[in-house]
Design a protein around this motif. Sequence first.
Motif, mmCIF file in Angstrom:
data_model
loop_
_atom_site.group_PDB
_atom_site.id
_atom_site.type_symbol
_atom_site.label_atom_id
_atom_site.label_comp_id
_atom_site.label_asym_id
_atom_site.label_seq_id
_atom_site.Cartn_x
_atom_site.Cartn_y
_atom_site.Cartn_z
ATOM 1 N N HIS A 105 1.457 -13.258 26.616
ATOM 2 C CA HIS A 105 0.336 -12.456 26.123
ATOM 3 C C HIS A 105 0.835 -11.277 25.290
ATOM 4 C CE1 HIS A 105 -3.552 -11.071 25.244
ATOM 5 N NE2 HIS A 105 -3.022 -9.874 25.364
ATOM 6 N N HIS A 146 -5.515 -13.357 32.256
ATOM 7 C CA HIS A 146 -6.697 -13.996 31.653
ATOM 8 C C HIS A 146 -6.400 -15.407 31.147
ATOM 9 C CE1 HIS A 146 -5.559 -11.725 27.699
ATOM 10 N NE2 HIS A 146 -5.003 -12.900 27.707
ATOM 11 N N HIS A 147 -5.147 -15.817 31.204
ATOM 12 C CA HIS A 147 -4.840 -17.207 30.855
ATOM 13 C C HIS A 147 -4.934 -18.119 32.079
ATOM 14 C CE1 HIS A 147 -3.461 -16.300 26.764
ATOM 15 N NE2 HIS A 147 -3.117 -15.154 27.286
HETATM 16 CU CU CU Z 1 -3.638 -13.457 26.400
#
Ligand code: CU
Lengths: 569, 261
Positions: free
Chosen positions: A269, A318-319
């Motif tokens: 990220h 959030h993945h």
């Molecule tokens: Cu991300």
Amino acid sequence: MAGEVSLNGSMHGTHDHVGGNYLNATKGLKSWLLTLDHKRIGIMYLVSVCIALALGGTFALLLRTKLLHGGYTPEAAAFIGSSKDYNQWMTLHGAVMVFLFMIPAIPAAFGNFVLPMMLGAKDVAFPKLNLFSYYLYFTGTVMFLVVLVMGGLDTGWTMYAPYSIVHSKTAVPYATLAVFILGFSSILTGLNFIATIHKLRPKGMTPFRMPLFLWAIYATSVIQVLATPVIGILTFMLFIEKIMGIGFFNPALGGDPLLFQHLFWFYSHPAVYIMVLPAMGVINEVIPTFSRKPIFGYKMMAFSSLAIAFIGFVVWGHHLFVSGQSPFANVAFSAITLTVAVPSAIKVFNWVSTMYKGDIHFTTPMMYALFFIYLFAIGGLTGIFLTALPGNIHTHDTYFVIAHFHFVMVGAVIFGFLAGLNYWWPKITGKLYNNKAGVLGSVLIFLGFNLTFLPQFVMGLKGMPRRYANYAQEFEIYHQLSTAGAYLLGVGFLTVLLYLLASLAKGKKAPSNPWGAASLDWQSTSPPHMHNFEKTPLMGDPYDYSLVSHDEKTGGYVRKPGEGSSAHH
Amino acid sequence: MSSTATAEPAHAHGHHGHEKNLAHHFDTMEQQFDAGKIGIWLFLATEVLFFGGLFTVYSIYRANHPQLYHIGQYFLTWEMGAINTAVLIFSSLTAAWAVRAAQLNQKKILVSMLVITFLCAATFMVVKYFEYSHKIHEGVLWGQAFNPSDAELNHVIEKIEHKGGDPKAIEFLEAIKERPVAEKKDMVAPLQMFFSIYFFMTGLHGIHVLVGMGLIAWLIVRASKGQFNNRYFAPVDSVALYWHIVDLIWIFLFPLFYLIG
Ligand SMILES: [Cu+2]
């Protein structure tokens, strides 16, 4: 180092502006391959990442061509390549674009070329380390090519365990080792830039008097130094796991595949911001220059870069919203991710405010900058759909995600990269290019980009999953539009290639400062002198365009003498 | 290349042009030293994060299987770990002393401190060699290679009994004695994981020690040629910093594997 001092020093004794620039000061292949000059290293990166872009783009065209027909008919299945081929193209498109193009593109190519010049310095802090970084990148790239020859890679660029360790028959260990090496290249570049910005700033250039490109590169470098080691160790573990029969991430041996995902996204990220922040940095230079107005909200621009870098470290979960991660973690990661919208929105607001009542010049770099804002806004707003938990579950692993990150990340990098390439081209090569052809190229790329990815939002919402070699008939029209867009994008890139080659061959000689920019890099000759500046450049506000005036003789701009102090270190 | 004229570059070197260790793009030795200092500290930060990923892995598996970390610890000889800890802490002292000696132009002390540091590192690796070779010989290995000999299992059981006993651990180890170990996959998997992590982390640390030995050897050569002085000692300083982080990582590894079962 003593050797280089006398070598370089002896080259500019003639005071010949044409004969003393960095391109022709020394000759021969060796003078390039072993150069310690940040400008030449920047060019080696520039050529390398362009080759990577072409390679990744070729895989994209192959997979888009495969997807021209779907519907489970025998003709569709046999159209071009097998499903296995598709898995390879999809993986290699992602891996090549991420690791070989997007991460090094702007920081390593333009960062190397421009960063010391914006500081009025002669080089980066550690020139030998800089060359070493390039060769690490080169080695990683060659290993990726070896992976290609050895039967490719079919794991997706994410290389999720346990598929990558247990099932994949492709060259996973080589690919992980390549990523490991590329990671070190990225770390060392970031480390070099941080030390350079801290220690090679001229006296009087306080942090808040630096061009914002440097703030962006600084924030990027911090991420490179702090996040990349984690994917380094992760890929190393995957490599060892694969060759020694260990089960760190293999549930059959007591391992935890979710841990792989956590560690992977802890880097990957923030890596998104390694790609996006430098692109924003380029836009920060291009928009004020071609609006002939100081950047709006300088400090907020600087702080928002740092804020994005910082928040980027704490949103990786959030993945993993549908991976079985705890609901509490889901809510927390969702909420923190939403806060990224604030610094991002500040940037968009400030770019638009900079242009407000400005004297806007629609040059090629400015076209890319304008398109960048549009793409980034759409990409950012669709990100909110994805970080909201219900929206995420509906669109998880669909083309909606593909379209989102191509808009926000790929769009940003490609348009930021092309803005930077067209902006600094006259400085790098000493040649001007045809602006009409440049604008045409930018429009083609913009139209191609939208045609490729807008339909993907629609089919994603309708449920088309990502990474599938085949699909239900109802999605065919969207895939065909998308494929048409991909080819248009290809035509756009060819246009850019053609007019830039034409510029190299017979472009008009570029003045020192063709755009009237106020940062120090434009006070050097085009192309710059071996040591960057023949005369110590004059400092001033990097966005104060009253410091330069148009010069009829050269067609460019010149720094007004007497204003501002010399950039002594 | 043969041009003779050498005009001053934009940022004239001026008075410090004669410093032979000053790179052309720096203006002063101080600036060069400070840049190097930032560089080495950033590098240490990457090392911390590099091992940080592994400490995370360690913690997660420990939290999931605390009892097996407990048993795994019995296979390790804490005395050897303790010797190595003492050796490394002492070598950190000599490394720091070497920096001080360089700053004070004390060439002899500098060389001898570097030599002592090198010997400490070598001692560490010798102890590690005995530990590893014993484990390899007895089949106490990583992942699927984990297949401890009966002699080793009996030895560990004895050790536990000597410490006052731990019926659950003994029962577990007795069960492993029934071959083949591979068939007890579900049972031994966490223990395999313990040794996978043990070998991975200590092995990676060992590689860092070897790299450190190479760097210290390079310093010894340069120092004995008299290349360091109070104006130029950055390489000694940087390698010492690197050596401290290598020691520091071991100071975490030692209790995590050998002590806190
Ligand atoms: Cu991300």
